[in-house]
Every structure is written in structure tokens, then in C-alpha cells.
Enzyme design. Sequence first.
Site, short mmCIF file in Angstrom:
data_model
loop_
_atom_site.label_atom_id
_atom_site.label_comp_id
_atom_site.label_asym_id
_atom_site.label_seq_id
_atom_site.Cartn_x
_atom_site.Cartn_y
_atom_site.Cartn_z
CD GLU A 1 18.19 3.25 -15.20
OE1 GLU A 1 18.41 3.78 -14.10
OE2 GLU A 1 19.02 3.26 -16.14
CE LYS B 1 20.98 3.07 -11.29
NZ LYS B 1 20.60 4.07 -12.32
CB CYS C 1 21.78 1.91 -15.42
SG CYS C 1 22.60 3.00 -16.63
#
Length: 572
Positions: free
Chosen positions: A42, A108, A144
Site C-alpha cells: 500500500e 480503497k 489494507c
Amino acid sequence: MLRIALAQLNATVGDIAGNRDRIAAAIADAQERGAQLVVVPELSLLGYPPEDLLLRQHVLRDTRIALEQLAGDVQGIVALVGYPEHDADVYNAAAVLADGAVRATYRKGHLPNYGVFDEHRYFRRGTRGTTIDVDGVRVGLTICEDVWVPGPPETDEAAAGARLIVNLSASPFQAGKAHDREQMIAQRARDATAAFAYCALVGGQDELVFDGGSFACDHTGHVLARAPQFEEHLLIVDFDDDEVGAARLRDTRHRTPAADAPPQVDHAGAFLTTPGAPATRPPADLAEPLALGPEVYAALVMGTRDYVEKNGFRHVVLGLSGGVDSALVAVIAVDALGADRVTCVTMPSQYSSSGTRGDAVTLAANLGVELLELPIADVLATYETVLAEPFAGRAPDLTEENLQARIRGNYLMALSNKLGHLVLTTGNKSEMSVGYSTLYGDSAGGFAVIKDVPKLLVYRLAALRNEGEPVIPETILTRPPSAELRPDQRDDDSLPPYEVLDPILEAYVEEDLGIDELVARGFDREVVTRVVRLVDLAEYKRRQQPPGIKVTSKAFGRDRRMPITNRYRDEG
């Protein structure tokens, strides 16, 4: 069969060119080893966490230029690269690189905003999952926190045909988190009936350490491969997507009626790579996870090494008192940097015992570090003479004790200024919690190695380090702790025993329990009330401490944020 490479990298925040080159080398290595898909962590192109660098348009522009440069060399493999995408707003994104260009981007969807995370400050959330096809295998993309929250996007991606879910991550270390992370992702794999590949960041960044431990599991949650913690590594895994397909045919729970809303997923394209993965699987790369003590020690070593080296220091200096805290910091520094880059300073006063002075000399000799002796008695006498008139009629108290600590702090900072060394402070979390330290004295320095390590854990880590090579004198581990600022001083003259203090601090600081709740756990009310008051009153001191490595669930600083001016008092 799909061969995937998880590139567990140590990125440096703001080093865009250096991170680009590191990622390019990982992609080339993955391709040489037959991977069709390579994943990097990330935001690894800019580094994590970039914080307010994300508010600068030129930083976002330079990161995009580096991404385009990186993409231009990607041929015959698909690469997923974490970066900040600037498109009217800013997104925490994963770029799909293939055939010499940026082919797609996933944004994300779940932005953490608790503990050390501030992603709502910087990013807009994505609203849809994304899948790609790599040599006929459909792959879902997540970043994540996306997988820490059950449900979409990974469940939508699985419903849209993804048999493998990849996760680009920068998950900060805390003790025991690696086990919890594996258990959580294994459950997500079972929920989605999909294999999972988790690619983690590794390295130190200010207070945070990223422990790596990248791994892959099948659709039952069984771990297929695991990278070692606290080091860069390229983990190669072969996935049999037919196993997932067969499992889905046997399990009808994931089938939805045609009338149901389709999953919220964008399909970003299909990619063919050459030469393709070999028909046979390599031996499993399955590193053993570290136990609690060794993983904390490894985090402290990596955090120290990266803070020193990423900030351009060549050498460190610390005060060596003959106590357990400074002993632990000294061995960590040597393990992180080597003995030739560590200087220890013993600064005895009239209250320093022959035992602690001797232990400091022995430890320095065992470690092979430079040891300087700079006594403070004469300087303290000068201070007392200068201050005699304004102090007239007042008995000696903490003021004189603090003067000793401040003289020592001045010595260390003078060495730092003259020689360019970074001063490592040696205070632990227990002391910092209750204000058992001296501002501009033992708290003066550039990096607080054991700032988030409770006293009992300090002893445990020191004993653990001695198991491999007994360099710390046994008397350091058995002598009652003392600051040695007055005759016959002991820590338990001023504080409850650490066996009592540390559990109270953990419950109050990390769990946010109140006095009544602590008493209900069996602690003495009078002791609890005193400790709580000490913690509350010491907030102003903690704000002035140097940064240090987070290892517990809630560290002081960016993790635990309390007002200094605060009239609320828990009366129990």
C-alpha cells in the site's frame, strides 16, 4: 495455475525515486522467477504514512510521474502498485501496470480513522470493487482496511468471479497483531470462498514499524506460504484456481437469484503474460512467525535502524547508567547498527553506586562499544553554588535530583551537537506514563527506543537478549531499579511495584478503563487513584518527549491523544 509474487518492501516516505527503483527491481525479480502477477504494498511508491505530504500537489504530481516511468518498463507481467491517485480528489489507490502503461486503478473503499490512522484527513473513499483477469484467472483488488471490514469489496469481487483476492497493505506492528491478521484474513477467505494473498510493507517510519509477514492462504484459510517478519522478501506462490472453482460448485450459499442487485465491481480488463508460470510448484516458502518477545525485540531493532539511517545519522550516543533500561537500549542499538556506530557515556555522581558503575563498564566491554566517563559532581556543585541565594531557606528536594538529570542531558546533547551523533533516550513506558522522568534531562534526545515498552517487558526483553549471548551482567537484571539521584533511592519508594503498576497502566492507558472498573478487577482503590492522577498530570511531559517505537496497542503520541488542559478527574 497462477504464479504470484508478493514483494515485501521497505519503502521510505518521500523517497519517490528510490521507492520507484526498489519496486522496479522487485518486478524484474518476480518476472525472472516466472511470476505472472506481482504485488507491492500500500502506497509504497510514496511511502506510508505520507501524512501532510498528501496535501502538496507537486508531491502527488511527482508520484504520478514516477508511476508512469515504472509502468513503461512493465512487459510480460502484471504489477499492482500502491500509490496516491490525484483525480480531482486524492485516493489511496492500487495501479494496474501492464503492457507498458497504467491500465486501471482500484480505489480503497474503507479508510481507517482510529488509533494511528488519519485517512479521512487525506483521502476520498472508493465506492466499487475492481477485478482483473490475469492469464484467465480473475483477481479481486483490495487495500489494507478493506479486508478488516467484513463484506464488500472482497465479497462483491468474489461474487463477480474473483477466485483470488489480493490485498496491498501497510499495517503497523503491535505485539501479537501478526497472528490476529492471519486469523482475520483466513476467515475472509472462508467467507468469500476465495484464496487470499496479503502483501505487507516492512520497515520503520518515525514511531511506526511495519513487520511484513506477507502470506497467502487458500479458500479454506490454510496458509500456503509466509514471508519472514522484519526483512524485505519476495514471496512466490502458485495458486490453483480450479480448487476454488470446484469448492464453489459444491457450495451453493454464494449463489444469488438473478433478480438481486449485481455486485458493485468494475472489471478492469484481461491480461496475458509470457512466458507464464511453470507447471510444477516450487517448494513452499513458509517462514515461522515470531513469538511475542522476539517479535517485539525485532521491531525495536528495525525501528531504531531505520530511524537512524533514513534520517541520515551515522552514529548514536546514549547514557549508560548500569540500569536495565539503558542496558536494553544499548544492546538494541548495537544489534541495529553495529558496535562501531554506538557510543555509551557513563556520568557518575556521588550517588552512583560502585555496582552500577561497574556494570556499565562491563556491559560496554561486552558489547565492544566506545565508553566515555563524564562525571557530574563538580558541575552539580557549581549549579548549587550559583543557585544558593535564590534557594536559601529551602530544603533539598526533587529540584536537586532533576539538576543531575539535566546535567547529564546537557552532556549528551553537547556530544550530539559537536559530533553529529543522535541521542537515544532510555525511558520506558511505565516511567513515561506516570511522569517519572525529568524534562530536559533523561528525556532529552532525538529518539526514544523503548518509549512504548512497559518496565516488566523491559526485563523480559533484556533476559531474552541474554539467552543468545549473555552480554548484560546478571546484576543489572536482579538489582532493584533506581534512578540513583539521592542516597539509597529505589523506584518503589515513589511508585507502586512494577508488578502492580504495569497492569494498572495497561488497563487505564490502553483499555481506557476508569477507577471503578480497575477496582472491580481487584486493584487497591488508593493505589489506582494515585496512579490515575499521576498519568493525567504527566500529559504535558509526554508531549515534549522524542518520538519512539510503537509496540503496544496504544502508544503515547499520535495513538493516544489527550488534552493537556483538562479539568476532568475520575473520582471513582
